[in-house]
Design a protein around this motif. Structure first.
Motif, PDB file in Angstrom:
ATOM      1  N   GLY A 148       0.792  -1.222   0.000  1.00 24.41           N
ATOM      2  CA  GLY A 148       0.000   0.000   0.000  1.00 24.41           C
ATOM      3  C   GLY A 148       0.823   1.270   0.000  1.00 24.41           C
ATOM      4  N   ILE A 167       2.226   3.925  -1.983  1.00 21.28           N
ATOM      5  CA  ILE A 167       1.934   4.304  -3.363  1.00 21.28           C
ATOM      6  C   ILE A 167       2.669   5.562  -3.789  1.00 21.28           C
ATOM      7  CG2 ILE A 167      -0.302   3.181  -3.664  1.00 21.28           C
ATOM      8  CD1 ILE A 167      -0.746   6.604  -2.760  1.00 21.28           C
ATOM      9  N   GLY A 168       3.650   5.988  -3.006  1.00 22.36           N
ATOM     10  CA  GLY A 168       4.339   7.212  -3.395  1.00 22.36           C
ATOM     11  C   GLY A 168       5.754   7.270  -2.864  1.00 22.36           C
ATOM     12  N   ALA A 169       6.519   8.182  -3.441  1.00 15.13           N
ATOM     13  CA  ALA A 169       7.930   8.290  -3.110  1.00 15.13           C
ATOM     14  C   ALA A 169       8.140   8.748  -1.662  1.00 15.13           C
ATOM     15  CB  ALA A 169       8.606   9.265  -4.070  1.00 15.13           C
ATOM     16  N   ASN A 170       7.234   9.584  -1.158  1.00 15.19           N
ATOM     17  CA  ASN A 170       7.408  10.060   0.218  1.00 15.19           C
ATOM     18  C   ASN A 170       7.181   8.946   1.223  1.00 15.19           C
ATOM     19  OD1 ASN A 170       7.895  13.058   0.068  1.00 15.19           O
ATOM     20  ND2 ASN A 170       6.130  12.839  -1.275  1.00 15.19           N
ATOM     21  N   GLN A 171       6.162   8.122   0.953  1.00  9.99           N
ATOM     22  CA  GLN A 171       5.896   7.032   1.886  1.00  9.99           C
ATOM     23  C   GLN A 171       6.957   5.947   1.799  1.00  9.99           C
ATOM     24  OE1 GLN A 171       1.715   6.201   2.908  1.00  9.99           O
ATOM     25  NE2 GLN A 171       1.383   6.921   0.824  1.00  9.99           N
ATOM     26  N   PHE A 206       9.242   6.343   4.621  1.00 18.25           N
ATOM     27  CA  PHE A 206       8.758   5.831   5.904  1.00 18.25           C
ATOM     28  C   PHE A 206       8.855   4.311   5.960  1.00 18.25           C
ATOM     29  CE2 PHE A 206       5.859   9.674   5.935  1.00 18.25           C
ATOM     30  CZ  PHE A 206       6.477  10.293   6.991  1.00 18.25           C
ATOM     31  N   PHE A 207       8.459   3.669   4.858  1.00 20.61           N
ATOM     32  CA  PHE A 207       8.358   2.210   4.868  1.00 20.61           C
ATOM     33  C   PHE A 207       9.724   1.536   4.853  1.00 20.61           C
ATOM     34  CE2 PHE A 207       3.905   2.714   3.739  1.00 20.61           C
ATOM     35  CZ  PHE A 207       3.303   1.571   4.235  1.00 20.61           C
ATOM     36  N   THR A 208      10.688   2.138   4.165  1.00 15.51           N
ATOM     37  CA  THR A 208      11.950   1.410   3.959  1.00 15.51           C
ATOM     38  C   THR A 208      13.195   2.201   4.349  1.00 15.51           C
ATOM     39  OG1 THR A 208      12.281   2.255   1.732  1.00 15.51           O
ATOM     40  CG2 THR A 208      10.963   0.257   1.944  1.00 15.51           C
ATOM     41  N   ARG A 209      13.091   3.499   4.537  1.00 22.38           N
ATOM     42  CA  ARG A 209      14.208   4.430   4.702  1.00 22.38           C
ATOM     43  C   ARG A 209      14.927   4.694   3.370  1.00 22.38           C
ATOM     44  NH1 ARG A 209      15.730   6.331   9.268  1.00 22.38           N
ATOM     45  NH2 ARG A 209      17.746   6.888   8.415  1.00 22.38           N
TER      46      ARG A 209
END
Lengths: 321, 226
Positions: free
Chosen positions: A256, A258-262, A265-268
């Motif tokens: 889920g 769906i964007g470069a900013n997230q 957060f998800f992976t560093r």
């Protein structure tokens, strides 16, 4: 070579695609380095597609001949020039020991070397314009973000115009002409030139620029990176700073993200010292393909100042507002 | 179903994620202090279950936490707040204590204290988790349990409809008997639509994370209070 005046003292292999590949090889040989081979990853089908733009590019035949001369000269100096290279990988534990690839006939090849230099073209310095909020869109030929601007370099921000690599890759000569157009229009905006003065002075500049742009279409099409480079296999490290693989980005896109900013957060991915300058495009491309979204929808991570590296001391000494 | 915002939504909670924290929460509001303590006690089991279900390694640790006082005035303030927390707690007990500069330096030998650091508050309940792993684990398990996550569905309206609600996200409508607002800084406009003022505002800050603190030898997690 350019900034630190350094030349490798061990035999090296240069791999990748783009006009600068052979320039660097030529310069390294001139500087006394040993270049064992240039591995050209330019996909075969690019030659066919680029042929459509060859007619226009011939207007700048001098540049093409220059490139061919570099190739001839490095071959004369004993550099192996190998084209049709795919699935490039570098082996070694503590240091580079060899490079491997598959050739035109999908045969595995290996070459011993102590240094591998990689290049897959250049992308614009889009961060400043993006930080300022200028509209940008995905360029599906150059595979990068380009700042939207009119024929005078004016962006959708009334006080910002772009020229050269701030807007899009056009080459050093084109950048100069674009800069002149921006200057003319700025002079018009400031009232120093009338509209007709601006336009008449721009005529000759535009003629030069058009010639450059025809060459650009040829170069962009020929040297568009292969998809195994822009969207590599799962075990390839995409974000070097944080050691995040392409597989991890695919995994979070399915969850889920769906964007470069997230993705940060998800992976560093993109949160290391380079702040996504190396991995940002690749991460966005992987998310776009995995989710089926367009690159413009996936976007790029927000730009965080500082734009250039500064020391923690500089930061600490900033007077509070 | 989770309706999640767009990629560029303000996600302060994610930026601030990673600490599983008790100290100084609920100053002036005891239920918040109680629930924070309760949460830190359940966290080890919760982390195990999340990791088992998701296969994601969370790197959860509970080494205790410190709240640094970088000068004497801060130490005084922290001391006063500790006293207030003790007084508001049933039984007058609050599980955090002041430690002096020397004890603090022994706790974090890899990080050399500056000359003005006066001491710290320490609590054994505090800990930390690797935030990106937590986010991945939660997204995995939430969907395993049958909940759909719809990204890029910014909620634009919530309408009460008798005993249930209609939640709108752009062109799409979702009916629900219960709606949990967990929108962080996005709560203010949602609260306005439900005539329930929720006064949260974004605040720009800087976070410098000293890598030294994570090196072997450090025996606690560190929190910047504000």
């Amino acid at each position: 070579m350019k900034s630190a005046d350094q030349v490798p003292d061990v035999p090296c292999v240069i791999a990748g695609s783009g006009p600068l590949l052979f320039l660097v090889a030529w310069q390294l040989v001139q500087a006394g380095a040993t270049v064992a081979a240039v591995l050209d990853t330019t996909p075969r089908e690019n030659y066919r597609r680029a042929a459509w733009h060859l007619g226009g590019a011939l207007a700048e035949a001098g540049s093409i001949l220059k490139g061919l001369r570099w190739i001839r000269q490095i071959k004369q100096r004993g550099v192996a020039v190998i084209s049709g290279v795919q699935n490039l990988s570098i082996q070694g534990e503590a240091q580079v020991e060899s490079v491997s690839w598959t050739n035109r006939n999908n045969q595995p090849q290996t070459l011993q070397c102590e240094l591998a230099l990689l290049h897959q073209g250049v992308i614009p310095n889009f961060q400043m314009a993006r930080l300022a909020g200028c509209a940008q869109r995905w360029d599906s030929t150059q595979l990068c973000w380009r700042t939207e601007s009119d024929e005078w370099g004016a962006t959708d921000n009334p006080v910002i115009a772009v020229a050269g690599d701030c807007g899009a890759i056009g080459g050093a000569l084109a950048a100069e002409f674009q800069g002149q157009l921006v200057a003319l229009d700025s002079a018009r905006r400031l009232g120093a030139l009338s509209l007709s003065q601006r336009d008449s002075q721009a005529v000759i500049i535009r003629r030069y620029l058009r010639k450059q742009n025809r060459l650009r279409r040829f170069v962009d099409t020929l040297y568009q990176p292969a998809s195994w480079v822009t969207e590599p296999a799962d075990d390839t490290i995409v974000c070097r700073c944080e050691e995040i693989t392409a597989g991890e980005i695919r995994e979070v896109a399915i969850l889920g993200c769906i964007g470069a900013n997230q993705a940060k957060f998800f992976t560093r991915s993109g949160m290391g010292p380079c702040q996504g300058r190396m991995c940002g495009l690749t991460a966005s491309a992987i998310i776009a393909t995995t989710t089926g979204l367009s690159m413009d929808d996936v976007g790029a991570a927000r730009i965080r100042p500082p734009l250039k590296p500064i020391t923690i001391g500089d930061l600490a000494n900033q007077a509070p507002d | 179903m989770v309706l999640d915002g767009e990629d560029t939504a303000l996600r302060a909670a994610r930026g601030n994620a990673g600490l599983v924290w008790y100290q100084f929460k609920g100053l002036g509001f005891q239920p918040y202090a109680d629930i924070s303590l309760e949460a830190t006690k359940h966290w080890p089991d919760f982390a195990d279950e999340l990791a088992a279900r998701s296969g994601v390694t969370l790197h959860y640790e509970k080494p205790g936490g410190i709240e640094l006082c970088t000068n004497a005035a801060e130490l005084e303030q922290v001391s006063a707040e500790l006293e207030q927390l003790r007084q508001q707690a049933p039984g007058g007990h609050y599980d955090s204590e002041l430690i002096d500069r020397q004890a603090l330096q022994e706790m974090i030998p890899a990080l050399k204290l500056g000359p003005d650091v006066a001491g710290a508050a320490y609590s054994p309940h505090d800990g930390m988790v690797y935030a990106p792993a937590l986010l991945r684990a939660l997204h995995t398990v939430i969907q395993q349990l049958g909940c759909r996550i719809l990204p890029d569905h910014k909620v634009t309206a919530i309408e009460a409809n008798g005993q249930s609600y209609v939640v709108r996200a752009g062109d799409r409508k979702f009916a629900a008997e219960k709606v949990v607002l967990a929108a962080g800084l996005g709560l203010a406009p949602l609260g306005d639509r439900l005539d329930t003022p929720i006064p949260v505002t974004p605040e720009r800050g800087q976070c410098a994370n000293p890598d030294e603190i994570r090196r072997p030898g450090s025996r606690c997690s560190l929190c910047d209070r504000r």
